[in-house]
Design a protein around this motif. Structure first.
Motif: not given
Length: 604
Positions: A287-293, A316-320
């Motif tokens: 999910v972090w690797s796809l952040k800029s997608n 929401e997941y990245r914020q947690r």
């Protein structure tokens, strides 16, 4: 017919210009506006496909520049694009195992790096002066250079009589390797960051990659997933781990409709994801690797062998599950008259983390925080010698411990953040050697480097706590680090190319960006920014007027804070020297002398 067997080519970079700072009573500082440092490159400003052979018409210089851009784009088509410029008898023939690797070169920044000489036979000789940058691999990473040449030549002119060749200019005698201008990488690629867990699986390590802008957005997620499955870049491999054993994609990642759910379907070897924790770590990494997608606007679903295992709203997941231990905005501090004062702007209105009775004889300092726990390292002068004082505590350090040994020189200390339950490790250069320490033990222990000798003059620590940058013998290096048996192990270092010389200072200004100081080609002191792989360099401050002694940056891309640096025993923030008017009010006694700060640092 002459055949050239090559497995690589070259691409280059954009040198642009940012804002900077100055030194009073010295040569006036020039703060450059954004713009290219290297030769002007042609091409589509949107960064799609590079220009074709006939796009330059009869303009020889434009034709040469276009040819030096042709390899940019998807790796599988690099040779085809370049060969379209070359007469049929001289075209490149790639090796059977070639994966589209391309050599990256930096063209001389003053515009004189490309010289065209007219010949009597109607052809022209093109000479290109370069600095070798590295190898752009098919997986988007940049490896160390394999070429050493500083100059390449090739011949251009009209094609010999050949019914199969069109009119216009052609490359008649190409160089022995593929070459591109220093703007190709920045013009025709976009930066992407993928993440791998560190060796003890407590923190994610950023891995910078480059994706051709010609790749449709619908294929971005598939490309990112392929990079993850392929493993970390070479220089990060000692400190970053691959995906679970046997991980492979099940088809491509389908593009969601109308911002809907993005589905990632993987095949993983039995037993590789036995616990929920292991599944969550894999999900977090993806999910972090796809952040800029651009496709991941809403939900991400992770499937294993076609079975849905996790569904989360991505943001929401990245914020947690944040990447780094950054709590709140950073706080800036300056050293005046041997005492540390908090600066009013920028920063967090955090209390000074140093006990009042310990705030004296300070030359420079470094600090870090993990939640409420603050760790501080102060360099103090005692006559001709320097000693280190360290300590930690909740919000304010209760007491400081002083090192037994004394040193004739000592730089600004920095901290490697400790992921998980690991406490931060400190780094400082003392008497030309890189040393490590902890908040509870200020006595310095030398750090050894594999295959590297010489005097170290500066060090910077990445925000993830697994990478360092340092200057040794005037050259720049990066390396992965990890804590083993209570000590700090530095993995084999990688030297980075830069247009600066005699480097004097380095720090991290982003997760994949360094800021460094040295001398430019004119012999003036300057500060540049440089990608962590050495590929893209940006001029930030020129004509500083004195050698830069230290740099202090906030390494968070989303929250840019002014760069602070020291030169001629004066500390600067933004464009001006830090003076007592910038000290935060309400912090007790203010500096009595009108002299500017002598050092500065961030707490984050």
């Amino acid at each position: 017919m002459r055949r050239r067997w090559t497995a690589f080519g070259s691409v280059a970079l954009l040198l642009a210009v940012l804002a900077g700072c100055g030194i009073p009573d010295e040569t006036a500082v020039r703060i450059d506006g954004r713009g290219p440092v290297g030769d002007t490159a042609p091409g589509d400003p949107t960064g799609g496909q590079p220009p074709g052979r006939t796009d330059s018409g009869s303009d020889q210089r434009m034709f040469a520049l276009n040819f030096l851009t042709a390899a940019a784009g998807e790796a599988a088509e690099a040779y085809k694009r370049v060969n379209e410029y070359i007469v049929s008898t001289e075209r490149f023939v790639p090796k059977p195992d070639d994966e589209g690797d391309v050599n990256l070169v930096r063209v001389d920044a003053d515009g004189g790096g490309i010289v065209i000489t007219q010949r009597n036979d109607g052809t022209s000789l093109v000479k290109v002066e370069v600095q070798q940058v590295g190898v752009l691999r098919g997986n988007g990473s940049i490896g160390e250079p394999v070429e050493t040449e500083r100059e390449y030549t090739f011949t251009i002119g009209g094609a010999p009589t050949d019914p199969g060749m069109g009119s216009g200019l052609w490359v008649l005698d190409p160089p022995s390797v593929l070459l591109m201008t220093d703007r190709a990488l920045s013009t025709y690629y976009q930066e992407k960051t993928v993440y791998f867990w560190n060796s003890d699986r407590t923190a994610l390590v950023p891995d910078l990659r480059y994706l051709p802008r010609s790749v449709p957005v619908q294929r971005h997620a598939t490309a990112v997933l392929d990079w993850l499955i392929g493993g970390p870049s070479d220089w990060l491999s000692p400190v970053a781990v691959r995906l679970p054993e046997g991980t492979s994609p099940v088809g491509n990642v389908p593009a969601p409709k109308d911002g809907g759910r993005l589905e990632v379907n993987l095949s993983v070897k039995a037993g590789a994801l036995e616990t929920d924790i292991e599944l969550q770590k894999l999900f977090t990494q993806i999910v972090w690797s796809l952040k800029s997608n651009q496709l991941l606007d809403n939900e991400l679903e992770l499937k294993i062998q076609n079975q849905s295992r996790m569904i989360e709203v991505a943001e929401e997941y990245r914020q947690r599950h944040p990447l780094y231990q950054l709590t709140g905005a950073p706080a800036g501090y300056g050293v005046f008259e041997g005492r540390v004062y908090q600066l009013a702007n920028p920063g967090d209105p955090a209390p000074l983390p140093i006990p009042a009775e310990e705030n004296h004889d300070v030359v420079t300092a470094g600090a870090t925080r993990d939640g409420d726990i603050v760790s501080v390292a102060l360099v103090s002068r005692q006559g001709e010698y320097f000693r280190l004082r360290t300590g930690s505590g909740p919000r304010v350090v209760s007491a400081l411990l002083t090192s037994e040994d004394r040193y004739r020189s000592m730089g600004r200390p920095v901290w490697l953040k400790g992921p998980g339950e690991r406490r931060p490790a400190g780094l400082v250069v003392a008497d030309g050697r890189l040393m490590t320490f902890t908040a509870g033990n200020p006595d310095l222990t030398p750090v050894s480097f594999s295959g590297l000798s010489g005097s170290v003059t500066a060090v910077g620590a990445s925000v993830d706590g697994n990478r360092i940058a340092f200057v040794a013998d005037g050259r720049l290096y990066v390396a992965g680090v990890r804590v083993e048996d209570g000590g700090l192990k530095v993995e084999p270092a990688r030297q980075l190319p830069t247009s600066l010389h005699q480097l004097s200072a380095v720090d991290w200004s982003g997760e994949n960006m360094l800021v460094l100081a040295g001398l430019d080609d004119a012999g003036g002191s300057a500060i540049h920014r440089l990608n962590v792989d050495g590929a893209l360099e940006l001029r930030q401050v020129t004509n500083v007027g004195a050698p830069v002694e230290a740099l202090a940056a906030y390494p968070e891309d989303a929250q840019p804070f002014p760069l602070m640096y020291g030169a001629n025993q004066v500390a600067f923030m933004g464009e001006t020297a830090i003076n007592r008017n910038q000290v935060a009010p309400g912090g007790g006694t203010q500096p009595s002398s009108p002299n500017p700060a002598t050092a500065a640092f961030y707490l984050y």
